[in-house]
Design a protein around this motif. Structure first.
Motif, PDB file in Angstrom:
ATOM      1  N   VAL A 152       5.436  -9.941  11.345  1.00 43.95           N
ATOM      2  CA  VAL A 152       6.055 -11.153  10.819  1.00 43.95           C
ATOM      3  C   VAL A 152       5.685 -11.181   9.362  1.00 43.95           C
ATOM      4  O   VAL A 152       6.586 -11.517   8.734  1.00 43.95           O
ATOM      5  N   VAL A 153       4.643 -10.646   8.887  1.00 43.16           N
ATOM      6  CA  VAL A 153       4.288 -10.845   7.560  1.00 43.16           C
ATOM      7  C   VAL A 153       5.299  -9.684   6.703  1.00 43.16           C
ATOM      8  O   VAL A 153       5.761  -9.929   5.553  1.00 43.16           O
ATOM      9  N   THR A 154       5.267  -8.553   7.264  1.00 46.79           N
ATOM     10  CA  THR A 154       6.084  -7.554   6.571  1.00 46.79           C
ATOM     11  C   THR A 154       7.660  -8.131   6.320  1.00 46.79           C
ATOM     12  O   THR A 154       8.006  -7.782   5.336  1.00 46.79           O
ATOM     13  N   THR A 155       8.210  -8.755   7.281  1.00 51.29           N
ATOM     14  CA  THR A 155       9.389  -9.456   7.186  1.00 51.29           C
ATOM     15  C   THR A 155       9.837 -10.233   6.097  1.00 51.29           C
ATOM     16  O   THR A 155      10.473 -10.292   5.389  1.00 51.29           O
ATOM     17  N   CYS A 156       8.462 -11.180   6.037  1.00 51.99           N
ATOM     18  CA  CYS A 156       8.401 -12.149   5.178  1.00 51.99           C
ATOM     19  C   CYS A 156       8.383 -11.483   3.828  1.00 51.99           C
ATOM     20  O   CYS A 156       8.761 -12.619   2.709  1.00 51.99           O
ATOM     21  N   ALA A 186      11.348 -11.996   1.103  1.00 56.24           N
ATOM     22  CA  ALA A 186      11.599 -13.049   0.637  1.00 56.24           C
ATOM     23  C   ALA A 186      10.708 -13.604  -0.679  1.00 56.24           C
ATOM     24  O   ALA A 186      10.740 -14.479  -1.354  1.00 56.24           O
ATOM     25  N   THR A 187       9.829 -12.459  -1.027  1.00 52.50           N
ATOM     26  CA  THR A 187       8.895 -12.973  -2.084  1.00 52.50           C
ATOM     27  C   THR A 187       9.564 -12.846  -3.326  1.00 52.50           C
ATOM     28  O   THR A 187      10.541 -12.072  -3.479  1.00 52.50           O
ATOM     29  N   THR A 224       3.244 -14.742  -4.453  1.00 52.44           N
ATOM     30  CA  THR A 224       4.176 -14.924  -3.154  1.00 52.44           C
ATOM     31  C   THR A 224       3.832 -13.300  -2.364  1.00 52.44           C
ATOM     32  O   THR A 224       3.238 -13.227  -1.294  1.00 52.44           O
ATOM     33  N   CYS A 257       1.418 -12.366   0.800  1.00 49.52           N
ATOM     34  CA  CYS A 257       1.964 -11.459   1.928  1.00 49.52           C
ATOM     35  C   CYS A 257       0.933 -10.255   2.260  1.00 49.52           C
ATOM     36  O   CYS A 257       0.678  -9.843   3.579  1.00 49.52           O
ATOM     37  N   GLN A 263      14.395  -5.187  -0.413  1.00 49.97           N
ATOM     38  CA  GLN A 263      14.317  -6.612   0.682  1.00 49.97           C
ATOM     39  C   GLN A 263      15.022  -5.864   1.867  1.00 49.97           C
ATOM     40  O   GLN A 263      14.584  -6.008   3.016  1.00 49.97           O
TER      41      GLN A 263
END
Length: 523
Positions: free
Chosen positions: A150-154, A157-158, A163, A167, A234
């Protein structure tokens, strides 16, 4: 809790004061005395409660169990390391495709973003070690894998240092359980002779993961993605993250906690699996926290030598993980070409760890020697990269490639923790010490790569060969320490021999390596 009166394990008639190490080719028959009854014994003993007086198995059955473990459990462990490595190096992949510009990373910001991952690693290390002992490993590991996915996916969006750093911190916190769990699993399921190769196989997932990460990055950086509303960096995170989430869900339901709960083994095969490893002195499923074992770990010289090597190895290891793509661009390759030129280094990393694992299994007491050889190669490579003139581009490239054998010492360190540390709490404590040293080393490593020296980073490569020289000295010291300890134990065994049946019974008592009279160190 009732424990068995008699359980199987082979005993060598020529063995004095130590337990015979079973190989897959042997059968399993033995006599364990009632001294483990109502004692703080390993819970694995309960698997045999109520069984016949003698439990026997054939060599064919033992070999079949080993193959099941290799094909099912070891594959799951290797894939887990592959997905973790892909997520960890995703930032390096993104570093040459715009993330440093889009997230406004200036000065040493990129170095700090790499270091912050290991601040999270350190922060969560102790809680993770406690949860490992309190929770089913499969459920815990699966949940952590899902969360770091989940963190890798987020990270896609950094848009700033803050941000991205946040992550990276949580990615490190969730990934901190990975290596300790895989190290414990190796000790639970494979004999001491088998452990170096199995540790090398799952660690080879790093090389496989590099291949996959570089291949995906090279693909998405092509012209077919040029019209996408997402930047290349991204897209990298949006591909890697969901893959990890799916694997975490699989692990949650499918990774067994111990040999006694392995769904892919029959009840009889579980007994055979336990008998294969009773000489590992690991405490197969004894999760009682014992403070005296913690104190013993903190006073053990071998633990501190292993920690020193783990720390020093991270200077070259962390630098290569974070900056290899940037260094390749400094050798004259474009961003996309640098990704393509990474494939040979991935192959060297993969092949070196597998060859080292096979050699360590075939040649007894060769692990420290392998560490010395690997570090000597890294020392030569670092000196050449630092001193060769820029006009010798191919020579510098070749020297840079051979640096990728640097992972061998750390693998051998972990296998020595599995093989040479007895007692579940002591092993877990030494694991925490090792991974804390690893984290501190990884925090420091990026800061030898000064932004003002990009992309050649001479200070970074000089730090490489200083650390590697220190590792070689420590590894010679370890060989001497283990040899002298074994010679002392052999002398004591002649003076006060221990009955073979007693030493077999001790294997169920969760004793440390210092407490077990029959323990011999491998090196």
């Amino acid at each position: 809790m009732a424990s068995p009166e008699k359980v199987a394990s082979p005993v060598d008639d020529n063995t004095v004061g130590k337990v015979h190490q079973p190989d897959a080719e042997e059968g399993y028959t033995a006599d364990i005395k009632e001294t483990i009854h109502n004692v703080d014994h390993d819970d694995a003993a309960d698997l045999f409660a109520g069984t016949e007086d003698v439990f026997e198995s054939t060599a064919k059955e033992a070999t079949w169990v080993r193959w099941k473990l290799d094909l099912i459990l070891l594959s799951m462990m290797t894939i887990s390391y592959i997905v973790s490595f892909i997520d960890k190096v995703a930032l390096s992949e993104a570093s040459i495709f715009g993330i440093r510009t889009d997230d406004n990373l200036g000065g040493q910001d990129y170095s700090w973003v790499n270091s912050i991952f290991y601040f999270g690693y350190l922060f969560a290390q102790y809680p993770s070690s406690i949860l490992m002992q309190k929770l089913p490993i499969g459920k815990y590991f699966g949940a952590m894998t899902l969360l770091w996915g989940v963190v890798t996916t987020c990270m896609a969006a950094t848009n700033s240092f803050a941000t991205l750093a946040t992550c990276r911190f949580f990615l490190g916190a969730f990934e901190t359980c990975l290596s300790p769990i895989l190290t414990v699993l190796v000790g639970q399921y494979w004999t001491r002779k088998e452990q170096p190769l199995r540790a090398s196989i799952w660690w080879a997932g790093g090389g496989i993961g590099s291949f996959i990460a570089d291949g995906i990055t090279y693909g998405v950086s092509g012209s077919s993605f040029s019209g996408s509303k997402y930047a290349v960096w991204q897209i990298i995170f949006l591909i890697f993250g969901p893959l990890t989430i799916g694997w975490g869900i699989f692990l949650f339901f499918c990774l067994p906690t111990s040999p006694m709960t392995a769904w892919f083994l029959t009840k009889r095969e579980r007994k055979i699996a336990v008998m294969r490893v009773i000489d590992n002195h690991t405490g197969i499923e004894n999760r009682r926290y014992k403070l005296y074992q913690v104190k013993e770990a903190l006073k053990d010289p071998q633990a501190w030598m292993l920690c020193s090597i783990a720390f020093l190895q991270c200077i070259p290891g962390g630098g290569l993980t974070s900056f290899d793509k940037i260094v390749l661009t400094g050798l004259g390759y474009s961003d996309r070409q640098a990704t393509l030129m990474s494939f040979p280094e991935d192959a060297i990393q993969l092949c070196s760890v597998v060859v080292a694992g096979i050699f360590a299994q075939l040649v007894p007491n060769s692990r420290c020697a392998l560490m010395i050889v690997a570090n000597t190669i890294v020392l030569i490579g670092a000196v050449l990269v630092d001193t060769l003139p820029e006009s010798h581009r191919l020579s510098r490239l070749g020297a840079f490639y051979i640096l990728l054998v640097n992972t061998i010492p750390y693998i051998m360190c972990m296998s020595l923790v599995s093989s040479n540390i007895g007692g579940f709490t002591k092993k877990s404590t030494c694991g925490v010490m090792l991974f804390m040293s690893y984290s501190v080393g990884q925090i420091i490593a990026p800061h030898f790569f000064l932004a003002s020296q990009s992309p050649s980073y001479p200070t970074g490569f000089r730090a490489f060969y200083v650390c590697v020289a220190l590792m070689i000295a420590i590894e010679f010291g370890m060989i001497a320490y283990y040899y002298l300890q074994n010679r002392k134990r052999d002398h004591n065994a002649i003076s006060a021999p221990v009955a073979a049946t007693d030493t077999i019974a001790y294997d169920f008592l969760d004793l440390t390596d210092r407490e077990h009279a029959g323990f011999r160190y491998v090196f």
